[in-house]
Design an enzyme around this catalytic site. Structure first.
Site, PDB file in Angstrom:
ATOM      1  N   GLN A  63       2.761   7.997  -5.244  1.00  0.00           N
ATOM      2  CA  GLN A  63       3.706   7.034  -4.708  1.00  0.00           C
ATOM      3  C   GLN A  63       3.480   5.680  -5.365  1.00  0.00           C
ATOM      4  OE1 GLN A  63       2.774   7.230  -0.524  1.00  0.00           O
ATOM      5  NE2 GLN A  63       4.168   8.927  -0.165  1.00  0.00           N
ATOM      6  N   ARG A  65       0.834  -1.200   0.000  1.00  0.00           N
ATOM      7  CA  ARG A  65       0.000   0.000   0.000  1.00  0.00           C
ATOM      8  C   ARG A  65       0.869   1.250   0.000  1.00  0.00           C
ATOM      9  NH1 ARG A  65      -1.251   3.918   3.156  1.00  0.00           N
ATOM     10  NH2 ARG A  65      -0.103   3.064   4.931  1.00  0.00           N
ATOM     11  N   ALA A  66       0.478   2.226  -0.787  1.00  0.00           N
ATOM     12  CA  ALA A  66       1.082   3.558  -0.734  1.00  0.00           C
ATOM     13  C   ALA A  66      -0.024   4.551  -0.449  1.00  0.00           C
ATOM     14  CB  ALA A  66       1.797   3.893  -2.044  1.00  0.00           C
ATOM     15  N   SER A  67       0.341   5.650   0.200  1.00  0.00           N
ATOM     16  CA  SER A  67      -0.686   6.579   0.674  1.00  0.00           C
ATOM     17  C   SER A  67      -1.315   7.421  -0.412  1.00  0.00           C
ATOM     18  CB  SER A  67      -0.090   7.507   1.743  1.00  0.00           C
ATOM     19  OG  SER A  67       0.350   6.749   2.856  1.00  0.00           O
ATOM     20  N   THR A  68      -0.543   7.782  -1.457  1.00  0.00           N
ATOM     21  CA  THR A  68      -1.061   8.688  -2.470  1.00  0.00           C
ATOM     22  C   THR A  68      -0.851   8.133  -3.867  1.00  0.00           C
ATOM     23  OG1 THR A  68       0.987   9.929  -2.830  1.00  0.00           O
ATOM     24  CG2 THR A  68      -0.394  10.618  -0.976  1.00  0.00           C
TER      25      THR A  68
END
Length: 204
Positions: free
Chosen positions: A14, A8-11
């Site tokens: 990314q 998972r990446a936040s944005t």
């Protein structure tokens, strides 16, 4: 043992797949392999994450949920974390995180050693709760500092908003001009569809 890796990446800017190599190497060192990948760009503060929900739905008792760090799994509030943890436990998943060494034993302890397994599960559950609380506090502290910085910049007339990643946008435009679709462009670059759409809109 079936290992399900969650990335998972936040944005959208990314790359959620950045940690794939680290998780693959870790599994190989333990004499195992990642059998299934679940990748998404979503905030760890959101309880409704599509790929994480799909992983839990797909899981069978005894499967491993592998993450690079606990904060990839959760930056949730306590109530949301409790619900997610209950769903993970109900699915029979055992969480293994690279930054939680005691969890690594889920890949090495003999399945027939019920007592040791249960003891380790109890210890890891406690440590997961602690790390989940730390991840949430870190998120809240960073948001507070960010808000304070923005407010100070506004007072001084220096706030210009979030800077555009010019290099990323140029690469997006190049791929779109070559005829790649929005989705394919996002896949190639490793960003979200909305980032591709923003770059195109900005170009006009």
């Amino acid at each position: 043992m079936f290992i399900r890796a969650y990335l998972r990446a936040s944005t959208d800017d990314q790359n959620a797949s950045r940690a794939r190599e680290a998780l693959t190497s870790f599994a190989q060192e333990k004499g195992a392999r990642v059998a299934s990948w679940y990748v998404e760009n979503a905030s760890g503060t959101r309880a409704d994450r599509t790929e994480l929900a799909r992983l839990i739905d797909d899981a069978q008792p005894g499967d491993v949920l592998l993450v690079e760090q606990v904060d990839r799994l959760t930056r949730l509030t306590k109530s949301d974390w409790d619900r997610l943890k209950a769903a993970i436990q109900s699915a029979g998943l055992r969480v293994v995180s690279l930054d939680l060494p005691t969890s690594h034993t889920a890949l090495t302890v003999n399945a027939s050693d019920d007592f040791t397994g249960r003891m380790l599960d109890a210890v890891n559950a406690m440590l997961l709760d602690m790390l989940a609380a730390v991840a949430r506090k870190d998120y809240e502290d960073r948001r507070r500092r960010q808000a304070e910085g923005i407010e100070k910049a506004k007072e001084q007339g220096r706030y210009k908003g979030r800077p555009v990643n010019e290099g990323l946008h140029r690469r997006i435009i190049e791929l779109r001009e070559q005829g790649f679709s929005v989705r394919k462009t996002a896949d190639i670059i490793g960003c979200g569809v909305s980032t591709v759409q923003r770059a195109a809109k900005r170009q006009g």
